[in-house]
Scaffold this motif. Structure first.
Motif, mmCIF file in Angstrom:
data_model
loop_
_atom_site.group_PDB
_atom_site.id
_atom_site.type_symbol
_atom_site.label_atom_id
_atom_site.label_comp_id
_atom_site.label_asym_id
_atom_site.label_seq_id
_atom_site.Cartn_x
_atom_site.Cartn_y
_atom_site.Cartn_z
ATOM 1 N N ALA A 151 133.384 6.718 127.379
ATOM 2 C CA ALA A 151 132.358 7.861 128.104
ATOM 3 C C ALA A 151 132.458 9.088 127.892
ATOM 4 O O ALA A 151 133.489 9.982 127.663
ATOM 5 N N GLY A 152 131.458 10.312 128.529
ATOM 6 C CA GLY A 152 131.868 11.538 128.537
ATOM 7 C C GLY A 152 130.068 12.008 128.670
ATOM 8 O O GLY A 152 129.388 11.278 128.156
ATOM 9 N N ASP A 153 130.399 13.167 129.287
ATOM 10 C CA ASP A 153 129.296 13.853 129.461
ATOM 11 C C ASP A 153 129.500 15.054 130.027
ATOM 12 O O ASP A 153 130.319 16.132 130.657
ATOM 13 N N ARG A 154 128.733 15.829 129.703
ATOM 14 C CA ARG A 154 128.652 17.086 129.677
ATOM 15 C C ARG A 154 128.293 17.876 131.320
ATOM 16 O O ARG A 154 126.890 17.172 131.903
ATOM 17 N N LEU A 155 128.712 18.959 132.272
ATOM 18 C CA LEU A 155 128.181 19.073 133.445
ATOM 19 C C LEU A 155 127.365 20.483 133.577
ATOM 20 O O LEU A 155 127.868 21.245 132.691
ATOM 21 N N GLN A 156 127.221 19.912 134.437
ATOM 22 C CA GLN A 156 126.096 21.536 135.307
ATOM 23 C C GLN A 156 126.910 22.564 135.800
ATOM 24 O O GLN A 156 128.312 21.816 136.248
ATOM 25 N N PRO A 157 126.797 23.298 135.457
ATOM 26 C CA PRO A 157 127.513 25.168 135.877
ATOM 27 C C PRO A 157 127.339 24.728 137.142
ATOM 28 O O PRO A 157 127.007 24.001 137.996
ATOM 29 N N THR A 158 129.119 25.141 137.760
ATOM 30 C CA THR A 158 129.902 24.891 139.171
ATOM 31 C C THR A 158 128.752 25.177 140.354
ATOM 32 O O THR A 158 128.287 24.489 141.200
ATOM 33 N N THR A 159 127.350 26.418 140.332
ATOM 34 C CA THR A 159 126.398 26.280 140.789
ATOM 35 C C THR A 159 125.466 25.714 141.555
ATOM 36 O O THR A 159 125.098 25.300 142.525
ATOM 37 N N THR A 160 125.582 24.274 140.437
ATOM 38 C CA THR A 160 125.020 23.513 141.133
ATOM 39 C C THR A 160 125.959 22.650 141.969
ATOM 40 O O THR A 160 125.888 21.452 142.160
ATOM 41 N N ALA A 161 127.260 22.579 141.863
ATOM 42 C CA ALA A 161 127.894 21.779 142.890
ATOM 43 C C ALA A 161 127.986 22.467 144.164
ATOM 44 O O ALA A 161 127.715 22.937 145.258
ATOM 45 N N THR A 162 128.438 20.936 144.973
ATOM 46 C CA THR A 162 128.271 20.167 145.798
ATOM 47 C C THR A 162 130.135 19.742 146.883
ATOM 48 O O THR A 162 130.414 18.660 146.010
ATOM 49 N N THR A 163 130.717 20.524 146.975
ATOM 50 C CA THR A 163 131.869 20.291 148.016
ATOM 51 C C THR A 163 132.073 19.605 149.028
ATOM 52 O O THR A 163 131.605 19.878 150.041
ATOM 53 N N VAL A 164 132.568 18.162 148.472
ATOM 54 C CA VAL A 164 131.919 17.414 150.314
ATOM 55 C C VAL A 164 133.810 16.981 150.735
ATOM 56 O O VAL A 164 134.731 16.685 150.748
ATOM 57 N N ARG A 165 134.142 17.003 152.275
ATOM 58 C CA ARG A 165 134.737 17.512 152.854
ATOM 59 C C ARG A 165 135.126 16.099 154.110
ATOM 60 O O ARG A 165 133.868 17.148 154.792
ATOM 61 N N VAL A 166 135.967 15.516 154.162
ATOM 62 C CA VAL A 166 135.566 14.444 155.395
ATOM 63 C C VAL A 166 136.959 15.135 156.575
ATOM 64 O O VAL A 166 138.065 15.301 156.291
ATOM 65 N N ARG A 167 136.491 15.799 157.434
ATOM 66 C CA ARG A 167 137.285 16.589 158.858
ATOM 67 C C ARG A 167 136.894 15.562 160.298
ATOM 68 O O ARG A 167 135.858 15.452 160.655
ATOM 69 N N ASP A 168 137.483 14.929 160.408
ATOM 70 C CA ASP A 168 138.288 14.332 162.173
ATOM 71 C C ASP A 168 136.326 13.548 162.624
ATOM 72 O O ASP A 168 136.279 13.775 163.092
ATOM 73 N N GLY A 169 136.562 12.745 161.070
ATOM 74 C CA GLY A 169 135.438 11.612 160.800
ATOM 75 C C GLY A 169 133.922 12.179 160.333
ATOM 76 O O GLY A 169 133.336 11.972 160.706
ATOM 77 N N LYS A 170 133.988 14.332 160.061
ATOM 78 C CA LYS A 170 132.827 14.681 160.041
ATOM 79 C C LYS A 170 132.916 14.929 158.380
ATOM 80 O O LYS A 170 133.587 15.469 158.059
ATOM 81 N N THR A 171 131.426 14.854 158.405
ATOM 82 C CA THR A 171 131.155 15.063 156.376
ATOM 83 C C THR A 171 130.793 16.635 156.964
ATOM 84 O O THR A 171 129.739 16.872 157.412
#
Length: 113
Positions: free
Chosen positions: A40-60
């Protein structure tokens, strides 16, 4: 395997060089498909399109942009089948971005059944 390169520097490459690199990637990909290494494999869009997800104390929590500020960014990935680390390194060394960035080789996690 992940191809890491500097997006800012890559953006400075002229159109003819960019087309040459793209053709090299197409040739490399066709080769590892024909040799049975490609999974498998794919090229990724630039980091400007990224969204970083974290969950802290049950909140996304989401943040626009990449997780970390780095000089190199993940540009894409290949999931390959190789008989051992040396074979994987030989394949990784043929990836065009190895000449201008770096390639990270890492085994997948195998779960016991």
């Amino acid at each position: 395997m992940s191809a890491d390169e500097n997006e800012v520097e890559y953006a400075k490459i002229d159109a003819a060089t960019s087309q040459k690199i793209l053709a090299e990637y197409q040739s490399f990909t066709q080769d590892i498909i024909q040799n049975g290494n490609f999974k498998a494999g794919d090229r990724l869009q630039p980091t400007t399109t990224a969204t970083t997800v974290r969950v802290r104390d049950g909140k996304t929590l989401t943040t626009d942009g990449p997780f970390a500020e780095t000089r190199e960014q993940l540009g894409g990935y290949y999931l390959i089948e190789a008989k051992d680390l040396n074979a994987a390194i030989e394949i990784a060394a043929r990836i065009p971005s190895a000449r201008i960035g770096s390639i990270e080789v890492r085994p997948i996690w195998v779960y016991e059944k």
